[in-house]
Design a protein around this motif. Sequence first.
Motif, short mmCIF file in Angstrom:
data_model
loop_
_atom_site.label_atom_id
_atom_site.label_comp_id
_atom_site.label_asym_id
_atom_site.label_seq_id
_atom_site.Cartn_x
_atom_site.Cartn_y
_atom_site.Cartn_z
N LEU A 14 31.10 19.87 48.19
CA LEU A 14 32.27 20.81 49.16
C LEU A 14 33.66 21.21 49.08
O LEU A 14 33.73 22.52 48.94
CB LEU A 14 31.96 20.26 50.45
N LEU A 15 33.88 19.81 48.80
CA LEU A 15 35.46 20.56 48.18
C LEU A 15 35.80 21.50 47.79
O LEU A 15 36.48 22.37 47.64
CB LEU A 15 36.25 19.53 48.28
N ASN A 16 35.21 21.43 46.78
CA ASN A 16 35.42 22.20 45.00
C ASN A 16 34.71 23.60 45.41
O ASN A 16 35.21 24.39 44.81
CB ASN A 16 34.63 21.58 44.11
N ALA A 17 33.89 23.63 46.33
CA ALA A 17 32.93 24.87 46.65
C ALA A 17 33.82 26.24 47.90
O ALA A 17 34.28 27.13 47.60
CB ALA A 17 31.64 24.49 47.43
N LEU A 18 34.64 24.90 47.86
CA LEU A 18 35.18 25.84 49.13
C LEU A 18 37.08 26.36 48.31
O LEU A 18 37.09 27.51 48.63
CB LEU A 18 36.11 25.06 50.36
N ARG A 19 37.62 25.61 47.40
CA ARG A 19 38.10 26.17 46.78
C ARG A 19 37.76 27.75 46.59
O ARG A 19 38.62 28.47 45.56
CB ARG A 19 38.79 25.13 45.88
N VAL A 20 36.83 27.44 45.78
CA VAL A 20 36.60 28.29 44.47
C VAL A 20 36.21 29.43 45.57
O VAL A 20 36.35 30.89 45.50
CB VAL A 20 34.84 27.95 43.96
N ALA A 21 35.31 29.21 46.56
CA ALA A 21 35.28 31.17 47.69
C ALA A 21 36.93 31.15 47.65
O ALA A 21 36.89 32.17 48.38
CB ALA A 21 34.70 30.20 49.10
N GLU A 22 37.54 30.24 48.50
CA GLU A 22 39.62 30.56 48.08
C GLU A 22 39.67 31.65 47.64
O GLU A 22 40.23 32.29 47.67
CB GLU A 22 40.03 29.87 49.36
N ARG A 23 39.62 31.13 46.29
CA ARG A 23 40.23 32.04 45.55
C ARG A 23 39.61 33.37 44.98
O ARG A 23 40.12 34.09 44.68
CB ARG A 23 40.02 30.69 43.95
N GLY A 24 38.50 32.80 45.42
CA GLY A 24 37.83 34.19 45.05
C GLY A 24 38.08 35.02 45.84
O GLY A 24 37.76 36.57 45.38
N ALA A 25 37.93 34.97 46.98
CA ALA A 25 38.82 35.90 48.54
C ALA A 25 39.73 36.76 47.82
O ALA A 25 40.31 37.55 48.59
CB ALA A 25 39.09 35.21 49.88
N ALA A 26 40.31 35.52 47.02
CA ALA A 26 42.24 36.17 47.43
C ALA A 26 42.51 37.18 46.29
O ALA A 26 43.29 38.17 45.89
CB ALA A 26 43.18 34.42 46.82
N ARG A 27 41.54 36.98 44.98
CA ARG A 27 41.59 38.31 44.38
C ARG A 27 40.40 39.20 44.34
O ARG A 27 41.34 40.45 43.96
CB ARG A 27 40.64 37.31 43.19
N SER A 28 39.63 39.16 44.70
CA SER A 28 39.28 40.58 45.74
C SER A 28 39.41 41.18 47.24
O SER A 28 39.60 42.26 47.24
CB SER A 28 37.66 39.93 46.18
N GLY A 29 40.18 40.24 47.75
CA GLY A 29 40.30 40.69 48.78
C GLY A 29 39.76 40.79 50.08
O GLY A 29 40.24 42.05 51.12
N GLU A 30 39.01 40.68 49.49
CA GLU A 30 37.44 40.18 50.89
C GLU A 30 37.10 39.42 51.43
O GLU A 30 37.91 38.47 51.08
CB GLU A 30 36.14 41.35 50.14
N LYS A 31 36.45 39.40 52.19
CA LYS A 31 35.76 38.29 52.86
C LYS A 31 34.71 36.78 51.55
O LYS A 31 34.85 37.32 50.67
CB LYS A 31 35.02 38.21 54.07
N PRO A 32 35.51 35.80 51.79
CA PRO A 32 35.14 34.44 51.30
C PRO A 32 33.78 34.58 51.27
O PRO A 32 32.95 34.45 52.04
CB PRO A 32 35.61 33.36 51.65
#
Length: 639
Positions: A14-32
Amino acid sequence: MRSVEMDKKDSSGLLNALRVAERGAARSGEKPNLELVLECAGKDVGTPSLKALWQDAAEFRIKDDKLYQALCDRAQWRMSNVIGVDHMLHGHVVGHALVRAAEGGHAQAVMRLRRALGELDCSVLTPRFLAFALLNAVEGGKYEIVQEILRTTNLPMIALMGFELCKAKGGAYPFVRARLTTEWIKSIVKVKSQLPAATHVLESEKLKLQALNSDEETVHKATRACYQTYCIWRCLLIAVSNGNGAVVQELLTKRDESNACPTDSKTVPIAKVPPEVAELLQIRDGLAETFSKLAMKIAAKLGRDTILYTLYHSVENTSALSSDSNDEGKLWRCTSRSQLGVWELFMEVPVLLMELETSYQNTKELQQLMRPYHYIKPIIPQRMKLNIQLKVLVDIQPNYIEMTIGINHVRLTVDNQIWEERRTGHFPTFVSLTITPVTPTMTSVSMTASSSNMAMKVGVAEQIRVSVHGSLKAAPTAGFGIQFGKSTVSKIDGKPWRMEQLPASGDRGGKFNWNLSNLQGQSFDRWNPMLLETKKSIWQFGKRAPINPLLVLPFGTNGGVNFSGTEFDDTLSWRFPKELENTDALFNIEGVVHTTYITQDAFWETRMVPFELQVQQKLEPCGDPMGADKKKKKKKQLK
């Protein structure tokens, strides 16, 4: 049987999934994208250590109430729409994901999960998981997460969160424990026992907290106020113990919002307030007072002086630390001005916010690192005020410009002192002042001879002794006579301040130092003042009888310093090229003030505060050089 540690290890996905989702949102500028996060959260929340958190919820216990089940289903579908998934989400899954996201500081995920969980306002799981998310964010010092949760949570929900925290076993989430010392936990348990009886009810398809045995809305509001206070201060204790100043400030803002919330009891005279409401408001005030004292004790013991100062003034409803620069200007002031051949420096600073230079407490011959609150409490409202006035003399010569600076007066006091039997308050022990020209075209610098200025005034007091002796013829053993005698007793009146004049670094300026000293010339040892417990010391701090220390300490009526240039007449002089006449010369003035605080039971501390200012002086005739020469000639004649 599986342990909490095993369940925590399994939650790493779960912690790894949260980190991936947060990084993806930061790169795309969209909601995680939280699909993988919720999938992992669904697996984790079924572990034995977490089941106890959600199994008692009504949606899992009451299967026969179709109306309530339909209400929960609609709310859970709204959660799914916020997240953006095509299947029904459950509150305990979203809540667990929110807690772990808050723990890791994943701001984008927290914002979306918090909004989704807010749709489930008919379930006890919403305040329960919100409370643990807030507690874990406070524990980790995640300021943005704390700000987001508090900003999006209204006061009735804060009351429900406090109620859930009060019921929770151990008061913490199974995976992350916000720990305090055993003594502080016992204090929290005592506070919990004072809370009024309450329960949550479903009203207009929303969960609300109400008093257990009352139908009056004013009683319900007062009950909610008690649990709001408990929730906010429970988190404040964690923030204070961890030294998270920004989090403390955010929670205090929410506390002010809770206190300012209008209630029916505030719109009617006190005499007409129902007894039940008055009793509940008294409980709320008692909770706040108990928690605030505990928080300040924690801050004092752990050396969180800035937080302690903020808490004190927040409780006293006075101005303290703020993000507003105007408030900071009122809190810490350091200014200067130059006019008519006089430079003047002003500084005002709270003693508690001065840097702690050294401290020691000796209890049963053991050094203690934690400071008892009752030692620090008297100095919280104290403010140190410094005023230094310098006299400037600019003499224009045919080939150069000579500028001389001397001391007009130095005044240093500490306001709001509490002179008690076992406490003396902070008093100044060392003052340093360095003056250096910034103008690079200076040709030379000179100073008068360094002097200790330990002037001893010896006075003569005459004492006449008269005795009578004689003899009588009838009684030879008896007699009388007259004798006259004269003796002298010397009186020494010395200054407690010893002045030194030293060159500044770079040989461009000079330094004035004033040390507190005794009549024997021994400087005050601010690193270990207890060494002054000698018969020769005029203070004898450790042996002092419990009397007003002003009768013993060599200071003025307020324990401060006040002396003038007639006592310390050393000067600094610079020579500048003739072509700089009528131009502005820039001078850098910096220094430091040390103050010491001593108690009879072997606790002491020394604090310091540096300051630095710049002053402009026009190189034109200024001052009275002839008057200065007359004084020098008169001084030589006296010698």
